[in-house]
Design an enzyme around this catalytic site. Structure first.
Site, short mmCIF file in Angstrom:
data_model
loop_
_atom_site.label_atom_id
_atom_site.label_comp_id
_atom_site.label_asym_id
_atom_site.label_seq_id
_atom_site.Cartn_x
_atom_site.Cartn_y
_atom_site.Cartn_z
N GLU A 1 0.81 -1.22 0.00
CA GLU A 1 0.00 0.00 0.00
C GLU A 1 0.85 1.27 0.00
O GLU A 1 0.50 2.26 -0.63
CB GLU A 1 -0.91 -0.03 1.24
CG GLU A 1 -2.05 0.96 1.17
CD GLU A 1 -3.03 0.75 2.30
OE1 GLU A 1 -3.55 -0.38 2.43
OE2 GLU A 1 -3.27 1.70 3.05
N ASP A 2 1.95 1.24 0.73
CA ASP A 2 2.67 2.49 0.98
C ASP A 2 4.08 2.57 0.41
O ASP A 2 4.79 3.55 0.66
CB ASP A 2 2.75 2.75 2.50
CG ASP A 2 1.38 3.04 3.09
OD1 ASP A 2 0.53 3.56 2.35
OD2 ASP A 2 1.16 2.74 4.27
#
Ligand code: ZN
Length: 178
Positions: free
Chosen positions: A67-68
């Site tokens: 996600e990051d």
């Protein structure tokens, strides 16, 4: 190598990988703590409540890499195999969606998630609530904090019945809602 040694090596490999991927990131608390402290906090909590499966622990360490960071599913799969990569995939939000859509989808996904993904999700939400209580993210007013607590509870309510102690830890954190 014994199984215990193999499992420990896997966990350390996941920790090294996640630390490297998150190396330029900080948490959004006032102290700007190293990002990796967040996945480590999940592992602490999981072990505290008796979850010691090395696949779950490794997935917890890796849970924000898709996600990051620039990490891809294929990359995870090469290094950690399908099982761990699938758990990480399950707890990953689609960042191309709006916040409202992402929230709705997280609740829907919580219901049908695998047991392992539910454990990681529970640990993640519990640690996020604990962080907000201890050091609220910079710029978050009370309303935004409460809003996060309530949404987290909706997600967790959708997956209950997976691990009593972990759910209790979540409830304890929720009880401190600002
Ligand atoms: Zn997280």
């Amino acid at each position: 190598m014994s199984n215990k040694e193999k499992n420990l090596t896997l966990v350390l490999k996941a920790l090294t990988f996640a630390a490297e991927k998150h190396r330029h990131q900080r948490q959004d608390d006032a102290a700007a703590s190293p990002y990796i402290n967040h996945p480590i906090a999940l592992v602490n909590l999981l072990i505290e409540v008796g979850v010691t499966d090395s696949k779950v622990i490794s997935a917890a360490l890796l849970h924000d890499t898709l996600e990051d960071t620039d990490t891809t599913y294929a990359e995870l799969k090469i290094h950690f195999g399908k099982k761990i990569s699938d758990i990480v995939w399950e707890v990953t939000d689609d960042k191309s969606l709006t916040d409202a859509e992402r929230r709705r989808i997280q609740i829907a996904h919580a219901k049908t998630a695998s047991k392992h993904a539910k454990l990681v999700k529970l640990a993640d939400k519990t640690c996020n609530l604990r962080d907000i209580i201890k050091t609220p993210p910079v710029g978050w007013d009370i309303k935004r904090q409460r809003d996060y607590f309530d949404w987290a509870q909706e997600v967790i309510d959708a997956l209950r019945g997976v691990h009593k102690k972990l759910e209790k830890a979540f409830d304890k954190a929720y009880a401190l809602r600002p």
